[in-house]
Write an enzyme that holds these catalytic residues in place. Structure first.
Site, PDB file in Angstrom:
ATOM      1  N   CYS A 104     -43.482   2.070   5.924  1.00 11.29           N
ATOM      2  CA  CYS A 104     -43.849   0.845   5.221  1.00 11.29           C
ATOM      3  C   CYS A 104     -45.291   0.518   5.550  1.00 11.29           C
ATOM      4  O   CYS A 104     -45.689   0.586   6.716  1.00 11.29           O
ATOM      5  CB  CYS A 104     -42.928  -0.296   5.672  1.00 11.29           C
ATOM      6  SG  CYS A 104     -43.263  -1.851   4.821  1.00 11.29           S
ATOM      7  N   HIS A 146     -36.040  -0.525  -0.943  1.00  9.09           N
ATOM      8  CA  HIS A 146     -37.047  -0.868   0.071  1.00  9.09           C
ATOM      9  C   HIS A 146     -38.018  -1.927  -0.469  1.00  9.09           C
ATOM     10  O   HIS A 146     -38.276  -2.944   0.181  1.00  9.09           O
ATOM     11  CB  HIS A 146     -37.807   0.405   0.473  1.00  9.09           C
ATOM     12  CG  HIS A 146     -38.926   0.187   1.425  1.00  9.09           C
ATOM     13  ND1 HIS A 146     -38.929   0.690   2.707  1.00  9.09           N
ATOM     14  CD2 HIS A 146     -40.102  -0.495   1.297  1.00  9.09           C
ATOM     15  CE1 HIS A 146     -40.050   0.321   3.313  1.00  9.09           C
ATOM     16  NE2 HIS A 146     -40.793  -0.397   2.477  1.00  9.09           N
ATOM     17  N   GLU A 147     -38.539  -1.694  -1.674  1.00  3.90           N
ATOM     18  CA  GLU A 147     -39.528  -2.633  -2.226  1.00  3.90           C
ATOM     19  C   GLU A 147     -38.895  -3.973  -2.580  1.00  3.90           C
ATOM     20  O   GLU A 147     -39.476  -5.030  -2.326  1.00  3.90           O
ATOM     21  CB  GLU A 147     -40.220  -2.037  -3.459  1.00  3.90           C
ATOM     22  CG  GLU A 147     -41.038  -0.774  -3.189  1.00  3.90           C
ATOM     23  CD  GLU A 147     -42.057  -0.925  -2.073  1.00  3.90           C
ATOM     24  OE1 GLU A 147     -42.527  -2.047  -1.828  1.00  3.90           O
ATOM     25  OE2 GLU A 147     -42.360   0.096  -1.427  1.00  3.90           O
ATOM     26  N   HIS A 150     -38.406  -6.435   0.183  1.00  4.70           N
ATOM     27  CA  HIS A 150     -39.589  -7.235   0.540  1.00  4.70           C
ATOM     28  C   HIS A 150     -39.584  -8.598  -0.168  1.00  4.70           C
ATOM     29  O   HIS A 150     -40.124  -9.577   0.361  1.00  4.70           O
ATOM     30  CB  HIS A 150     -40.878  -6.506   0.134  1.00  4.70           C
ATOM     31  CG  HIS A 150     -41.339  -5.469   1.108  1.00  4.70           C
ATOM     32  ND1 HIS A 150     -41.711  -5.770   2.403  1.00  4.70           N
ATOM     33  CD2 HIS A 150     -41.505  -4.128   0.980  1.00  4.70           C
ATOM     34  CE1 HIS A 150     -42.095  -4.661   3.023  1.00  4.70           C
ATOM     35  NE2 HIS A 150     -41.976  -3.649   2.187  1.00  4.70           N
TER      36      HIS A 150
HETATM   37 ZN    ZN Z   1     -42.471  -1.689   2.721  1.00  2.00          ZN
END
Ligand code: ZN
Length: 182
Positions: A104, A146-147, A150
């Site tokens: 990341c 994953h994105e 966020h």
């Molecule tokens: Zn990330």
């Protein structure tokens, strides 16, 4: 590398906040257009394959993703289309877990082995505020999760099963046959 200095790092409380969805008229505004442009620039300069708006301090539900098979940093990944994702809704289609060594841009220097569902459906609005639906699987499914994490205040480190699954990225070559996400 340019870009890195604009990216907030783990420990910054903004990364732990929940981002706001945008109205369609906000998505098509010049302000959003500029933001999307900046996101691509920062992502490319930092050598990433995905970036979420909170990573540059903007608490809006926006992420960009583009896998690049020419990337020197990632092995065994295929090109993807460019995704500009506003207001995503995620539905798991296959709960079967798959694991990748994730990285990341907000957690520089580290990699973590994270298992996530292997296939999903994502409904979102693109940069023209058009309703889109995409089915993603395998590595791209991990990148999306994953994105999108966020946007809801999560980092991949929250998804580790054990701290033993967290390593320094310059040790990644000691781990055979695994893909790397950034
Ligand atoms: Zn990330």
């Amino acid at each position: 590398m340019l870009g890195h200095e604009l990216i907030l790092k783990m420990g910054n409380p903004i990364l732990r906040e929940v981002s706001k969805p945008l109205l369609k008229e906000e998505i098509v505004s010049d302000q959003s257009k500029d933001l999307v442009k900046k996101m691509w620039e920062v992502m490319e300069q930092a050598g990433g394959i995905g970036l979420a708006a909170p990573q540059i301090g903007v608490l809006k539900q926006l992420a960009v993703i583009r896998l690049d098979s020419d990337s020197e940093r990632y092995e065994n990944i295929e090109d993807s289309e460019e995704f500009v994702i506003f207001n995503p809704k995620l539905e798991v289609l296959d709960e079967t877990k798959q694991g990748f060594w994730e990285g990341c841009l907000s957690v520089p220097g580290l990699r973590g082995y994270v298992e996530r569902p292997r296939k999903l459906k994502i409904n979102y609005l693109n940069e023209k505020a058009e309703e889109k639906e995409v089915i993603v699987e395998d590595f791209l499914a991990t990148v999306f999760q994953h994105e999108l994490d966020h946007l809801f205040g999560f980092l991949y480190v929250d998804r580790l099963k054990s701290v033993k699954d967290l390593i320094f990225e310059n040790e990644i070559n000691n781990i055979p046959e695994e893909k790397i996400l950034d």
